[in-house]
Design an enzyme around this catalytic site. Structure first.
Site, short mmCIF file in Angstrom:
data_model
loop_
_atom_site.label_atom_id
_atom_site.label_comp_id
_atom_site.label_asym_id
_atom_site.label_seq_id
_atom_site.Cartn_x
_atom_site.Cartn_y
_atom_site.Cartn_z
N THR A 7 -11.56 8.16 8.16
CA THR A 7 -11.86 9.59 8.08
C THR A 7 -10.61 10.36 7.69
OG1 THR A 7 -13.54 9.32 9.77
CG2 THR A 7 -12.76 11.57 9.38
N THR A 29 5.79 5.59 4.89
CA THR A 29 5.88 4.19 5.34
C THR A 29 4.62 3.43 4.97
OG1 THR A 29 7.35 4.82 7.16
CG2 THR A 29 6.22 2.70 7.36
N CYS A 85 16.06 6.66 11.38
CA CYS A 85 15.45 5.40 11.82
C CYS A 85 16.51 4.43 12.32
CB CYS A 85 14.68 4.78 10.67
SG CYS A 85 13.76 6.00 9.76
N ASN A 101 18.04 8.70 1.08
CA ASN A 101 17.91 9.59 2.24
C ASN A 101 19.20 9.75 3.04
OD1 ASN A 101 16.93 6.78 2.59
ND2 ASN A 101 16.99 7.29 4.75
C1 LIG Z 1 11.25 9.77 5.60
C2 LIG Z 1 11.30 8.70 4.60
C3 LIG Z 1 10.37 7.64 4.61
C4 LIG Z 1 9.33 7.48 5.69
O1 LIG Z 1 8.35 8.48 5.66
P1 LIG Z 1 7.29 8.61 6.83
O2 LIG Z 1 6.29 9.60 6.32
O3 LIG Z 1 8.03 9.11 8.00
O4 LIG Z 1 6.68 7.28 7.04
C5 LIG Z 1 10.48 6.69 3.63
N1 LIG Z 1 11.42 6.76 2.68
C6 LIG Z 1 12.32 7.75 2.63
C7 LIG Z 1 13.35 7.77 1.55
C8 LIG Z 1 12.29 8.75 3.59
O5 LIG Z 1 13.20 9.72 3.55
#
Ligand SMILES: *Cc1c(COP(=O)(O)O)cnc(C)c1O
Length: 395
Positions: free
Chosen positions: A243, A75, A329, A154
């Site tokens: 950090t 993200t 999500c 996803n």
């Molecule tokens: C899981 C996912 C994200 C988000 O990743 P995070 O590390 O949880 O922020 C973004 N894009 C896709 C396609 C994902 O599967």
């Protein structure tokens, strides 16, 4: 004996590989140094561990170590890429292009940029969930500065024609960013093959810890300039200060190492399990559809539409099998999946679909059990589903 519940939601996150966990442990306890504190051995050993992971992260995508920037996850990496490019390149133009089936991290940062005066285009996809490269080519104009198209979706696992998309971007002199979160460990992914300028991915989708991601920023021919999101210390060339999260970075490196070692064997094994599950469902049930088809998918994905069976009802009835309706999500909301809508499903069909993500630790016995349970419950639910009874009577 099977251990229940069975985890089949590996697109949402993957368990940390025990080897990854073991590798991380010392970096919480004895090796807790700040990687920027190079005046003593604590800092130096942390710095060495970060260097090792930087090389591993570069290796899995065919990049150089100096093109890797650690972030808190995909993200952040995506926001960093979009806002950084928008700020650095807005002198060239203000048009940005993506697809309709992106993760919300991409769609929402595009919506924000629209509010800031950028013009966004959301390309449609076909029934397999693929962007048409010709359509992309037609959309790219002189004032276009960014194309952001995900490598692998996803929800339905569709793999984009990344080479062609990258070729068009290069030819038209537009930056190409790709969200590769679902691609790492699932397909061969090389930034040079696809002419990617900026790439985002995250460790927790390939058996690493949550809260650690990577932004690849191309360093030559041409060097891409990205305005930082954060200001602070000089870490990560000052482009992503703060950090460094050394234990998580160590976990990412170990996860990358294991992924590379097992890639061929693992993708083959998982594909066999996925194909078997699909076959069992299709053989035992009528009116079942694989959303997005099966040919253009990554090996671990199965997204299935059961006619007359609301996904919430099915999920509630198969509690011992962890699957999802749409993406993690979005699963708290009742809106039908924007991805399934984009590939042409009706609201009703989208609300009657589940996403299954098979992973490293799933066994054939688990797949058989999951298939049996799903088949049994779908049959039961259909017996009392007015929509399904009506539909079958019409046939
Ligand atoms: C899981 C996912 C994200 C988000 O990743 P995070 O590390 O949880 O922020 C973004 N894009 C896709 C396609 C994902 O599967």
């Amino acid at each position: 004996m099977l251990k229940l519940p069975i985890y089949l939601d590996n697109h949402s996150t993957t368990p940390v590989d025990p080897e990854v966990f073991e590798a991380m442990k010392p970096y919480f306890l004895e090796k807790f140094g700040n990687a920027s504190s190079r005046t003593h051995s604590f800092g130096l050993e942390a710095d060495a561990a970060v260097k090792y992971t930087r090389n591993q992260a570069a290796k899995i995508i065919g990049a150089d170590a100096n093109e890797i920037y650690f972030t808190s996850g995909a993200t952040e990496s995506i926001n960093f890429a979009h806002f950084g490019i928008a700020q650095s390149y807005s002198f060239k133009g203000r048009k940005i292009i993506t697809s309709q089936i992106e993760h919300s991290a991409v769609l929402d940062s595009f919506h924000y940029l629209e509010k800031k005066g950028f013009t966004a285009v959301y390309l449609p996809v076909d029934t397999n969930g693929l962007v048409n490269p010709d359509q992309l080519e037609n959309e790219v104009s002189d004032d276009t500065i960014l194309v952001s198209i995900m490598s692998v979706n996803n929800e339905i696992g569709s793999i984009q024609n990344l080479r062609e998309i990258g070729r068009i971007c290069k030819e038209k002199n537009v930056l190409f960013h790709t969200d590769a979160s679902q691609a790492i460990g699932k397909i061969h992914f090389n930034v040079n093959d696809i002419n990617a300028d900026v790439v985002s991915f995250t460790a927790h989708k390939f058996y690493g810890p949550k809260g650690i991601g990577v932004t690849y920023i191309k360093n030559k021919n041409p060097k891409i300039k990205i305005t930082p999101l954060l200001y602070g210390g000089g870490q990560e060339n000052g482009i992503r200060p703060g950090t460094l999260n050394v234990p998580n970075i160590v976990g990412l490196g170990k996860a990358a190492e294991i992924m590379m070692k097992n890639f061929e064997e693992e993708t083959k094994r998982i594909k066999k399990l996925r194909d078997k599950l699909a076959q069992l469902l299709l053989d035992s049930l009528e009116d079942v559809h694989i959303n997005g088809g099966i040919e253009h998918k990554v090996p671990n994905n199965l997204n299935v539409y059961f006619e007359g069976v609301k996904s919430e009802t099915l999920i509630m009835n198969i509690r011992e099998i962890a699957v999802s309706a749409g993406s993690a999500c979005a699963s708290a909301s009742i809106k039908p999946s924007h991805v399934l809508k984009a590939i042409g499903l009706s609201d009703e069909a989208a609300r009657s679909s589940i996403r299954i993500g098979i992973g490293r630790f799933n066994t054939e016995a688990e797949i058989n059990y999951a298939a049996e349970t799903i088949i049994k419950k779908v049959k039961e639910i259909r017996k009392t589903s007015p929509a399904y009874i009506l539909h079958t009577n019409q046939d």
